[in-house]
Design an enzyme around this catalytic site. Structure first.
Site, PDB file in Angstrom:
ATOM      1  N   HIS A  81       0.673  -1.173  -0.108  1.00  0.00           N
ATOM      2  CA  HIS A  81      -0.033  -0.238  -0.123  1.00  0.00           C
ATOM      3  C   HIS A  81       0.988   1.165   0.237  1.00  0.00           C
ATOM      4  CE1 HIS A  81      -3.663  -2.296   1.728  1.00  0.00           C
ATOM      5  NE2 HIS A  81      -3.583  -2.456   0.480  1.00  0.00           N
TER       6      HIS A  81
ATOM      7  N   ARG B 220      -6.062  -7.004 -15.450  1.00  0.00           N
ATOM      8  CA  ARG B 220      -5.920  -8.486 -14.667  1.00  0.00           C
ATOM      9  C   ARG B 220      -6.932  -8.790 -13.784  1.00  0.00           C
ATOM     10  NH1 ARG B 220       0.018  -6.095 -15.198  1.00  0.00           N
ATOM     11  NH2 ARG B 220       1.088  -7.670 -16.309  1.00  0.00           N
TER      12      ARG B 220
ATOM     13  N   ARG C 228      -8.982  -9.385 -19.429  1.00  0.00           N
ATOM     14  CA  ARG C 228      -8.501 -10.588 -19.425  1.00  0.00           C
ATOM     15  C   ARG C 228      -8.999 -11.654 -18.525  1.00  0.00           C
ATOM     16  NH1 ARG C 228      -2.281 -11.361 -17.997  1.00  0.00           N
ATOM     17  NH2 ARG C 228      -2.805 -11.159 -16.112  1.00  0.00           N
TER      18      ARG C 228
ATOM     19  N   GLU D 136       1.861 -15.439 -25.311  1.00  0.00           N
ATOM     20  CA  GLU D 136       2.869 -15.259 -24.212  1.00  0.00           C
ATOM     21  C   GLU D 136       3.386 -16.608 -23.825  1.00  0.00           C
ATOM     22  OE1 GLU D 136       0.776 -14.131 -20.532  1.00  0.00           O
ATOM     23  OE2 GLU D 136      -0.850 -15.240 -20.747  1.00  0.00           O
TER      24      GLU D 136
ATOM     25  N   ASN E 112       6.080 -10.576 -20.710  1.00  0.00           N
ATOM     26  CA  ASN E 112       6.576 -11.198 -19.402  1.00  0.00           C
ATOM     27  C   ASN E 112       6.699 -12.518 -19.404  1.00  0.00           C
ATOM     28  OD1 ASN E 112       6.177  -8.626 -18.700  1.00  0.00           O
ATOM     29  ND2 ASN E 112       4.412  -8.728 -17.457  1.00  0.00           N
ATOM     30  N   ASP E 113       5.447 -13.195 -19.758  1.00  0.00           N
ATOM     31  CA  ASP E 113       5.640 -14.706 -19.977  1.00  0.00           C
ATOM     32  C   ASP E 113       6.408 -15.274 -21.020  1.00  0.00           C
ATOM     33  OD1 ASP E 113       4.409 -15.706 -17.485  1.00  0.00           O
ATOM     34  OD2 ASP E 113       2.685 -14.891 -18.078  1.00  0.00           O
TER      35      ASP E 113
ATOM     36  N   ARG F 113      10.641 -15.965 -14.328  1.00  0.00           N
ATOM     37  CA  ARG F 113      10.494 -14.734 -14.119  1.00  0.00           C
ATOM     38  C   ARG F 113      10.818 -14.135 -12.742  1.00  0.00           C
ATOM     39  NH1 ARG F 113       4.435 -13.349 -16.158  1.00  0.00           N
ATOM     40  NH2 ARG F 113       4.153 -11.393 -14.553  1.00  0.00           N
TER      41      ARG F 113
ATOM     42  N   CYS G 248       1.107  -6.089 -24.050  1.00  0.00           N
ATOM     43  CA  CYS G 248       0.568  -5.451 -22.651  1.00  0.00           C
ATOM     44  C   CYS G 248       1.779  -6.090 -21.652  1.00  0.00           C
ATOM     45  CB  CYS G 248      -0.759  -6.071 -22.175  1.00  0.00           C
ATOM     46  SG  CYS G 248      -0.963  -7.895 -22.438  1.00  0.00           S
TER      47      CYS G 248
HETATM   48  C1  PEP Z   1       2.642 -11.191 -19.655  1.00  0.00           C
HETATM   49  O1  PEP Z   1       2.704 -12.138 -19.358  1.00  0.00           O
HETATM   50  O2  PEP Z   1       3.441 -10.134 -20.314  1.00  0.00           O
HETATM   51  C2  PEP Z   1       1.457 -10.320 -18.895  1.00  0.00           C
HETATM   52  C3  PEP Z   1       1.095  -9.056 -19.321  1.00  0.00           C
HETATM   53  O3  PEP Z   1       0.815 -10.821 -18.151  1.00  0.00           O
HETATM   54  P1  PEP Z   1       1.109 -11.185 -16.641  1.00  0.00           P
HETATM   55  O4  PEP Z   1       2.397 -10.330 -16.352  1.00  0.00           O
HETATM   56  O5  PEP Z   1      -0.258 -10.666 -15.671  1.00  0.00           O
HETATM   57  O6  PEP Z   1       1.479 -12.566 -16.542  1.00  0.00           O
HETATM   58 MG    MG Z   2       1.236 -13.533 -18.487  1.00  0.00          MG
END
Ligand code: PEP
Ligand code: MG
Length: 569
Positions: A186, A293, A329, A429, A452-453, A463, A500
């Site tokens: 927070h 999300r 999503r 992803e 990210n994934d 990650r 994203c």
């Molecule tokens: C990603 O994997 O790039 C993504 C946007 O989803 P998250 O980070 O919520 O897994």
């Molecule tokens: Mg992801």
């Protein structure tokens, strides 16, 4: 110098106000009879509830609903009949109201404090804060009030509690330093909402910083100097001047359309985790939501949200934008995202396990509830879009779409309004999705690349594992090729493609993404203006030249060096 995690960029210099509220001592309190103690508890709970609502209102006016939700969360806990019921039970068994509050809250603090994910652990701090408020009210003590702090105050606390938030503002609080907390705490959320430079997770801060001492804080790099030397002060003053100049420069881009230097329009959207963040993101320049999300609606609670609650949340996000897309999503639980309200088994390799779309397809009732809420949120608006996470093949998209059709039939039979043409997109992803993007493009209305994934799976690097963090990079040629071919597949199929993942917010990657023809960038609200500015600096020809050079590099280090050499930021 002390180190922590910089969670809100900026430089703050000032005098320390060290706040470490002790748990109020109630050891002298004695029961005055069950009825009387219950009445005392009810009165205290009502007073605290009112105070929290007033604080939430004031907060919502200042920085938007998003931050106020933290306070609203506390008053919801208080309104939960279970919590007060437990306390009354203790009182009936002979406890004084203070003991009942302490014991029941203590149970929740232990429960939440032992959770693995930070968001749930954060609830422990909320309950502790609520407990202390209730105890202070029962004992007739005053709450901590920061509104009297003088300008140039650096707030130093173990943890920033919702109670402390009332007096927080940029005019008086130059920076925030806390011992506890991570990026999602927070303290971090509040600091970012209020744009106060902040460093959290600073071990030993309370010991090292004396009340009234001079403190310098670099919220970008996560550095804190108690009693800084003259040289450090001068350096930070220069940093602050540069940072302020950048803020002013970026503010120019708030109301500008997102266009490249040669006039190509690109869509710039925000990633959000809570519905109220949609309006806040619009205020920070977002043209829509590129990723909501929804798993955040499912975390740290005992029961999954029902259709009505989900509908209200999705509608709230959709209504923040008159026309801009709001891409929501479907539930992406599993991996590092645990939802105690759902039955999920412990797995050896959770990132390769029963998660996201796989979980949803195996829990059709849960999935249908979400699809029904999404369909209805789009009724009469047409800007709600559905995004499917962790897809690896067309069969998953087809199965999800079959359920979507069933949801439409149900809603039609019930006479409920919904968007019959809602668009369904696929997150790219996984390497499987990237390699089969041409096949998926035939099933999808749009793509959104989750770097990210995609980075983690392409490079076989967890990650969240600090030991291999050095290997985790979207600059790796394999990841870049994957992104390039995904965009090419979308373009060949004539469907829009966005991104994203965090890579969309990386200024160095902008020329590559523009050269390949990415249609939409979706980034955290704090990165919107910086990315809009960088996009405005690149023409197609310049981006293509850099792309050719970068894609000829053989390793991530060389790619990064090449992109950095052409950085326009
Ligand atoms: C990603 O994997 O790039 C993504 C946007 O989803 P998250 O980070 O919520 O897994
Ligand atoms: Mg992801």
């Amino acid at each position: 110098m002390l180190r922590g995690l910089g969670v809100c960029d900026g430089v703050g210099l000032g005098r320390a106000l060290v706040v470490c509220p002790d748990k109020p001592d109630w050891s002298g309190a004695r029961s005055t009879g069950a009825d009387n103690e219950k009445a005392r508890l009810a009165a205290a709970a009502a007073a605290v509830g009112r105070a929290l609502e007033e604080m939430a209102d004031a907060m919502a006016r200042r920085v938007g609903e998003q931050t106020a939700a933290i306070l609203a969360g506390q008053s919801m806990m208080l309104a939960d009949p279970f919590m007060i019921g437990e306390m009354n039970g203790r009182i009936e068994a002979g406890a004084v109201a203070e003991a009942a509050v302490d014991e029941v809250c203590g149970g929740f603090i232990q429960l939440f404090g032992a959770a693995e994910d930070e968001l749930t652990r954060q609830r422990a701090a909320d309950v502790a804060d609520l407990r202390d408020r209730l105890l202070r009210t029962l004992l007739g003590r005053q709450d901590q009030d920061l509104s009297a702090a003088p300008a140039g105050t650096v707030l130093v606390a173990r943890e920033l509690t919702p109670s402390m938030t009332v007096g927080l503002d940029r005019q008086r609080i130059a920076a925030i330093v806390t011992e506890a907390g991570g990026a999602a705490s927070h303290a971090a959320i509040l600091a970012r909402a209020l744009e106060i430079p902040a460093v959290v997770g600073v071990a030993g801060a309370l010991k090292a910083i004396a009340p009234g001492a001079q403190v310098a804080v670099d919220g970008g790099q996560g550095r804190v100097w108690p009693e800084p030397e003259e040289a450090v002060r001068r350096q930070l003053e220069a940093l602050r001047a540069g940072w302020e100049a950048r803020r002013v420069e970026l503010a120019r881009f708030l109301d500008l359309p997102t266009r490249t230097a040669d006039g190509r329009a690109v869509e710039l959207c925000a990633n959000i985790g809570r519905p109220e963040e949609a309006a806040a993101a619009r205020g920070k320049g977002a043209e829509g939501v590129g990723l909501f999300r929804t798993e955040f609606l499912f975390l740290d609670r005992a029961d999954a949200p029902g259709e009505a609650e989900q509908l209200a949340a999705y509608r709230q996000a959709a209504e923040a934008f008159a026309q801009g897309p709001v891409i929501i999503r479907t539930l992406d639980v599993g991996g590092d995202k645990k939802a105690p309200c759902l039955a999920m088994e412990q797995e050896d390799n959770p990132f390769l396990g029963h998660r996201a779309i796989r979980y949803c397809l195996d829990a059709p009732e849960l999935f249908l509830t979400q699809l029904r809420a999404l369909l209805q949120a789009g009724a009469g608006r047409g800007n709600v879009r559905i995004l499917l996470p962790l897809v690896t093949g067309v069969e998953e998209v087809r199965a999800a779409k079959a359920l979507l059709e069933r949801a439409k039939e149900e809603l039609a039979a019930e006479g409920k309004a919904f968007d019959p043409d809602i668009r369904v997109g696929v997150m790219i992803e996984t390497p499987a999705a990237a390699l089969a993007a041409d096949l998926l493009a035939k099933e999808a209305d749009f793509f959104s690349i989750g770097t990210n994934d995609l980075t983690q799976y392409t490079l076989a690097v967890d990650r969240g594992n600090a030991r291999v963090a050095g290997l985790y990079t979207p600059y790796h040629p394999a990841v870049l090729r994957s992104i390039r071919s995904t965009i090419a597949a979308a373009r060949a199929a004539g469907i829009p493609v966005g991104m994203c993942g965090e890579a969309a917010a990386d200024p160095l990657l902008v020329p590559l993404l523009l050269a390949w023809g990415l249609d939409e960038f979706s980034v955290g609200a704090g990165s919107l203006l910086a990315i809009r500015r960088v996009i405005s600096l690149w023409s197609a020809a310049e981006a293509a030249a850099v792309e050719a050079e970068a894609m000829a590099c053989a390793d991530a280090g060389a790619v990064r060096a090449c992109l950095a050499a052409h950085d326009k930021g």
